[in-house]
Design a protein around this motif. Structure first.
Motif, mmCIF file in Angstrom:
data_model
loop_
_atom_site.group_PDB
_atom_site.id
_atom_site.type_symbol
_atom_site.label_atom_id
_atom_site.label_comp_id
_atom_site.label_asym_id
_atom_site.label_seq_id
_atom_site.Cartn_x
_atom_site.Cartn_y
_atom_site.Cartn_z
ATOM 1 N N UNK A 81 81.164 10.902 13.861
ATOM 2 C CA UNK A 81 82.161 10.992 14.725
ATOM 3 C C UNK A 81 81.332 11.918 15.573
ATOM 4 N N UNK A 82 80.930 12.574 15.114
ATOM 5 C CA UNK A 82 80.194 14.072 15.525
ATOM 6 C C UNK A 82 79.297 13.524 16.824
ATOM 7 N N UNK A 83 78.450 12.403 16.439
ATOM 8 C CA UNK A 83 77.680 11.504 16.889
ATOM 9 C C UNK A 83 77.947 10.832 18.217
ATOM 10 N N UNK A 84 79.781 10.676 17.730
ATOM 11 C CA UNK A 84 80.102 9.300 19.013
ATOM 12 C C UNK A 84 80.413 10.287 19.836
ATOM 13 N N UNK A 85 80.907 11.460 19.386
ATOM 14 C CA UNK A 85 81.815 13.017 20.579
ATOM 15 C C UNK A 85 80.372 14.090 21.293
ATOM 16 N N UNK A 86 79.495 13.730 21.008
ATOM 17 C CA UNK A 86 77.970 13.708 21.727
ATOM 18 C C UNK A 86 77.501 13.343 22.754
ATOM 19 N N UNK A 87 77.818 11.951 22.231
ATOM 20 C CA UNK A 87 77.224 10.450 23.341
ATOM 21 C C UNK A 87 78.648 10.528 24.311
ATOM 22 N N UNK A 88 79.901 11.507 23.910
ATOM 23 C CA UNK A 88 81.029 10.795 24.651
ATOM 24 C C UNK A 88 80.567 12.595 25.965
ATOM 25 N N UNK A 197 94.157 12.833 35.664
ATOM 26 C CA UNK A 197 93.145 12.843 34.863
ATOM 27 C C UNK A 197 93.260 14.643 34.307
ATOM 28 N N UNK A 198 93.668 14.575 32.647
ATOM 29 C CA UNK A 198 93.488 15.896 32.378
ATOM 30 C C UNK A 198 91.768 16.221 31.689
ATOM 31 N N UNK A 199 91.582 17.151 31.705
ATOM 32 C CA UNK A 199 90.644 17.822 31.018
ATOM 33 C C UNK A 199 90.671 18.688 29.974
ATOM 34 N N UNK A 200 90.123 17.892 28.508
ATOM 35 C CA UNK A 200 91.267 17.985 27.661
ATOM 36 C C UNK A 200 89.574 19.352 27.055
ATOM 37 N N UNK A 201 89.586 20.634 26.810
ATOM 38 C CA UNK A 201 88.451 21.765 26.265
ATOM 39 C C UNK A 201 88.870 21.227 24.563
ATOM 40 N N UNK A 202 87.818 20.894 24.689
ATOM 41 C CA UNK A 202 87.236 20.400 22.889
ATOM 42 C C UNK A 202 86.035 21.371 23.127
ATOM 43 N N UNK A 203 85.674 21.135 21.548
ATOM 44 C CA UNK A 203 84.225 21.906 20.537
ATOM 45 C C UNK A 203 83.372 20.734 21.682
ATOM 46 N N UNK A 204 82.949 20.379 22.476
ATOM 47 C CA UNK A 204 82.111 19.352 22.619
ATOM 48 C C UNK A 204 82.244 19.598 24.460
ATOM 49 N N UNK A 205 82.928 20.159 24.913
ATOM 50 C CA UNK A 205 83.239 20.475 26.175
ATOM 51 C C UNK A 205 83.702 19.573 26.953
ATOM 52 N N UNK A 206 84.460 19.914 28.230
ATOM 53 C CA UNK A 206 85.783 19.547 28.647
ATOM 54 C C UNK A 206 85.514 17.877 28.923
ATOM 55 N N UNK A 207 86.293 16.925 28.409
ATOM 56 C CA UNK A 207 86.550 15.597 27.994
ATOM 57 C C UNK A 207 87.517 15.214 29.027
#
Length: 347
Positions: A81-88, A197-207
């Motif tokens: 999941x971490x790899x996928x979210x870094x890809x995101x 659309x809104x951008x959610x703040x996550x540990x992977x930045x705003x997505x």
């Protein structure tokens, strides 16, 4: 283990996930673990629930071989999941540079907003929604990131019009969607889902993530023909009071066939997911038999999907079918093949 046994096991694990009482949830989970054939079951769809249950009860469960096996699944899930979210994060940045409107949907929305840990919900791939006119540009961006399409782009334009899959050398997969599958109901296209659309703040930045209501709607429409139940946990965690689902079923009143099929699908598999007061309208007997055969007794097939979709849900074609020869050709071909393979009695 037959398919129905696996389906029953999935529902047992789903029940263990959503029981509020820790003691009761643990009891259901332990009973499942002690019921035998664990190694066989571990490879089926139930593995979707195991990381969540392990994370919830890791301190209470006996630390034996089974505990360590599920812990290993949890760790692999976290890494993947971490790899996928870094890809995101990387993909979203490149799409923003090109002015391509996009949003992440399905599993990533729930994982980032409703699950307690990145390892508690397996994601097979990353799902991203774009407008149909941006499909080629987005595919070009992905190819520049060393991703390879799983089928030709022309096929996604003319055959599988709703999505295009990509994969890379690191076994990371991504599905590029232009709408839910197989829904082509007017009003539930990319323009609807990608508005406001809104951008959610996550540990992977705003997505850019679909908001929960639209994420739930996309999930329901996309899983209309799915025989899995793991996505029901997403809905139960995201909408515990069924407020979003109630609004969605109200929206669908102008599409009674689609509304009834969705309600039927949930009611047969996990009725407590339905908001109170929601019932299936009276349906012809042959229609009920068809639904039961498609959702419960027989494996899903492409033929059944197309026949069912063109028979009942495709509002655009059903309004003026006499002006659309493609509709009649497809219906005839899929009907013949489907009846030959299934030998289902309609009446």
């Amino acid at each position: 283990m037959d398919e129905r046994t696996g389906f029953k096991d999935s529902l047992e694990l789903l029940q263990a996930c959503i029981i509020e009482s820790e003691a009761e949830s643990l009891k259901v989970f332990q009973n499942w673990l002690q019921s035998g054939h664990f190694d066989i079951r571990f490879s089926t769809a139930e593995f979707r629930f195991l990381p969540y249950l392990w994370f919830r009860h890791q301190e209470t469960l006996e630390k034996n071989d089974v505990w360590h096996k599920i812990q290993g699944l949890f760790k692999r899930t976290y890494f993947h999941n971490t790899q996928l979210l870094l890809l995101a994060k990387q993909l979203s940045s490149q799409l923003d540079e090109r002015g391509i409107t996009h949003a992440f949907c399905k599993g990533s929305v729930y994982l980032l907003t409703k699950y307690p840990h990145l390892g508690s919900r397996p994601m097979a791939d990353l799902d991203i929604l774009v407008h149909p006119e941006d499909l080629e540009k987005t595919a070009s961006v992905l190819e520049g990131m060393q991703f390879t399409p799983t089928r030709p782009l022309w096929e996604s334009k003319f055959v599988h019009k709703h999505s295009l899959g990509f994969t890379n050398s690191k076994n990371l997969s991504l599905d590029l969607h232009t709408r839910p599958s197989p829904s082509v109901i007017n009003g539930f296209d990319s323009r609807y889902f990608l508005s406001n659309l809104a951008r959610e703040t996550t540990k992977f930045g705003k997505l850019p993530l679909l908001d929960l209501k639209k994420a739930l709607e996309f999930t329901l429409l996309n899983n209309l023909y799915s025989r899995d139940v793991h996505w029901m946990l997403d809905l139960l965690l995201a909408d515990p009071q069924r407020q979003h689902l109630t609004l969605f079923f109200e929206q669908l009143k102008s599409f009674p066939e689609l509304r009834n099929a969705l309600i039927f699908r949930i009611q047969k598999n996990y009725p407590s997911l339905l908001p109170s007061g929601i019932i299936v309208a009276e349906l012809p007997q042959f229609y009920i038999r068809f639904l039961e055969n498609l959702f419960l007794d027989k494996p899903e097939t492409t033929y059944a999907n197309h026949l069912y979709w063109y028979y009942g849900f495709n509002g655009k074609h059903m309004k003026n079918p006499q002006f659309n020869p493609v509709y009649w050709i497809k219906l005839g071909v899929y009907s013949l093949v489907w009846f030959w393979r299934k030998k289902v009695e309609w009446i």
